[in-house]
Design an enzyme around this catalytic site. Sequence first.
Site, mmCIF file in Angstrom:
data_model
loop_
_atom_site.group_PDB
_atom_site.id
_atom_site.type_symbol
_atom_site.label_atom_id
_atom_site.label_comp_id
_atom_site.label_asym_id
_atom_site.label_seq_id
_atom_site.Cartn_x
_atom_site.Cartn_y
_atom_site.Cartn_z
ATOM 1 N N GLU A 243 0.790 -1.227 0.000
ATOM 2 C CA GLU A 243 0.000 0.000 0.000
ATOM 3 C C GLU A 243 0.828 1.286 0.000
ATOM 4 O O GLU A 243 0.410 2.283 -0.586
ATOM 5 C CB GLU A 243 -0.927 0.018 1.233
ATOM 6 C CG GLU A 243 -2.049 -0.998 1.193
ATOM 7 C CD GLU A 243 -3.183 -0.568 0.259
ATOM 8 O OE1 GLU A 243 -3.069 0.502 -0.360
ATOM 9 O OE2 GLU A 243 -4.155 -1.321 0.137
ATOM 10 N N SER B 244 -30.882 -29.536 48.724
ATOM 11 C CA SER B 244 -30.248 -29.750 50.037
ATOM 12 C C SER B 244 -28.904 -29.039 50.190
ATOM 13 O O SER B 244 -28.193 -29.295 51.160
ATOM 14 C CB SER B 244 -30.038 -31.254 50.258
ATOM 15 O OG SER B 244 -31.267 -31.938 50.270
#
Length: 777
Positions: A76, A338
């Site tokens: 680029e 429980s």
Amino acid sequence: MRVRKPLFATLVLVVAVYGWARWGPMAPLFVVPRSTMLLDRDGGTLAASVARDGQWRMPPGDSIPARFAQCLIAFEDRHFRSHHGVHLPSLVRAAQQNRKAGRVVSGGSTITMQVARMARGDRPRTLWNKLAEVLLALRLETRLDKAEILALYTANAPFGGNVVGLEAAAWRWYGQPPDQLGWAECATLAVLPNAPARIHPGRARDQLLHKRNRLLGHLRDTGVLDSLTCALARSEPLPDKPLPLPRHAPHLLATLEQRGQRGQRIHSTIDASLQRRVQAIAERHARTLRANEVHNLAVLVLDTRSSEVLAYIGNPDPADIGNAGAVDIVQARRSTGSLLKPFLYADMLQCGELMPDQLVADLPTHYSGFAPRNFEERFEGAVPASAALARSLNVPAVRALHQHGIERTLRTLRNMGMRSLDRSADHYGLSLIVGGGECTLWELTGAYASLVRIALQEDPAPVHPPLAVRPPPVRNTGPQQPPLSAAAVYHTILALQDLNRPEMETGWRHFASTQRIAWKTGTSFGHRDGWAIGVTPGYTVGVWTGNADGEGRPGLTGTLAAAPMLFDIFATLPTTADLDPPHDELEAMAVCGRSGLRASADCSPVDTLRIIRAAIRTAPCTYHRRVLVNADGTEILPPGANGQWTNWFSLPPAMEYYYAPAHPEYKPLPKGRLGIDEQPMNMIYPEQGAQVLIPLQFDGTYTRIVLHAAHRDPQASINWDLDGTFIGRTTGDHKLPADPATGTHRLTLTDQLGRTLITHFQCTRGTAGRANGSIAP
């Protein structure tokens, strides 16, 4: 002089423009929604979610892979390191190319200018917009260094479809993080933003491949790659389709998003390897559970000492929408079954209300219409408190809660981190201890881990919730007075390590022998929830099974549905050392070998044990008595007779009624004259001061209650008198139906020798009784 003024004005203008560019206000460049990323404890990606706008756009990272940076700059902007945002020769060349082509074929933009264009959004490629990009690029170069500009590009460049940014592209196209990409992959992604649509099949992918290979050739020609590496990279194909991102701990990700961490890079405490192992175990057990129409489960694994979350399964299949697969069950309130019993046991120990192994009553029990029952549907009369806890007997637990107090128990539970128990004591009632309250797997597993930290005595503030993210929230690290003592917790852990479990649980003995795990199961009323939580000094594992919609299923118990998964998970964890006793909180004490109570003068045998110091406040044993018997021990003799004195272990008649048949070694008192204080009868139902609720039946009549008593003499006969009226006589099995009216009653029992027992109780007639509390361990 005329020359100096323009120069000075120009200098001022340049300084002003630079100052504005460098320090002037500038709106944030990229105000866009971001994906949320969940990372493991080592920084690896566990899961991610798409941004609110439907894009895969990850939060900016802290580094850029060197390979990708080289590929990007080479493709680029080869002058990126030397220009100041704009490369004039490139702009001139682009203008010439566009003029010859009669359309825009090249932009001549630097990487900085491309960042400026992306920041300004999708705008037409006009001269004015190009000028705006140039100005913004110059501003960026005055404010940011090159690495920061590259980071902006890699985080916001388009990579095809709904993929934005390098990190999202690496995962979506190659299924791995950016720092693991090879040269071919980096080169592909470097050229892709130039024409992102070409990644899709049928859209000139050959042009994309040509660009990639040309870039690789350039890297070879400039000495970045050798010929072999370049040839191998060129031989790699382009990706065919987007790949799914990792989906480990997706429910934790969703929960953290809901709590305000959307769009962030979340550093969690999850151990990725363990998470995958636990996930595989959960999926295997989920298939078995589905055969019984049980569609949901949840698992939480903690490091006990730090409380850090190591594995988190909120549901086995997040995609199973029809069965609420997306619901995070770890954070859902469910009936506790429980699981609260160990905290009550420990609280009573530290309050001096209980000895660790003392016999407690397991008898038919009624409290204002609430009649708890054990899962086995039988009573044992008397059972050691530790065994009642290990076997999860409901009746002794409810009687203990009635003795200790619901409000006191709730205070302890909340102080242990169970904040979901936010209702009043009156709301829960005595059913609290057998599943009448709701809590989350998150809180319960954290509370069990806190129990062990209290016993370890290493953390000055041992009670705190699980920690799932780093850095952890700031908490008070100063000394903390825990709600339970180390000694009380130590005895509780020992009871939960006991292998003498009900027959349905004995299958785990072979595993428990290799690692000392304190574990507890729980099942809610109606078989809607099956729980199992296990703890060691190293790890705490919590498992929930059930249906998110609350549908109960036969066989959905903690023991059958959750415990197998618990032990499979522990099998993958390292073995840790056992707990050391908290010696400074224990004291040597003489304990009756039969009753588990503090030994009295008549007890035999007597054991000297180191137990919690608060036990000194408990009452001494009353179950041994010194009696004079004949030579073969079959008859009690009056004082002065020719016989031998012996210390006889004798339970009250009600306990003995249930205890003796199950314990062949138990010998009832022989026949003979007993002391004047001896009461040979006990009321089993109703007990002294009981409030009896008589429900209305469907046919409009009220049920009759069955009065039940026990007599030490199996051949005794009892006359029953209710409020002065004779209502019947029983012999042997002393049960008598009755129909008492609303109000207070006086029940008088008289045996054949004229000995009496008086019981007062109150009756209320209602529309229906409460749940009977028959809940599985």
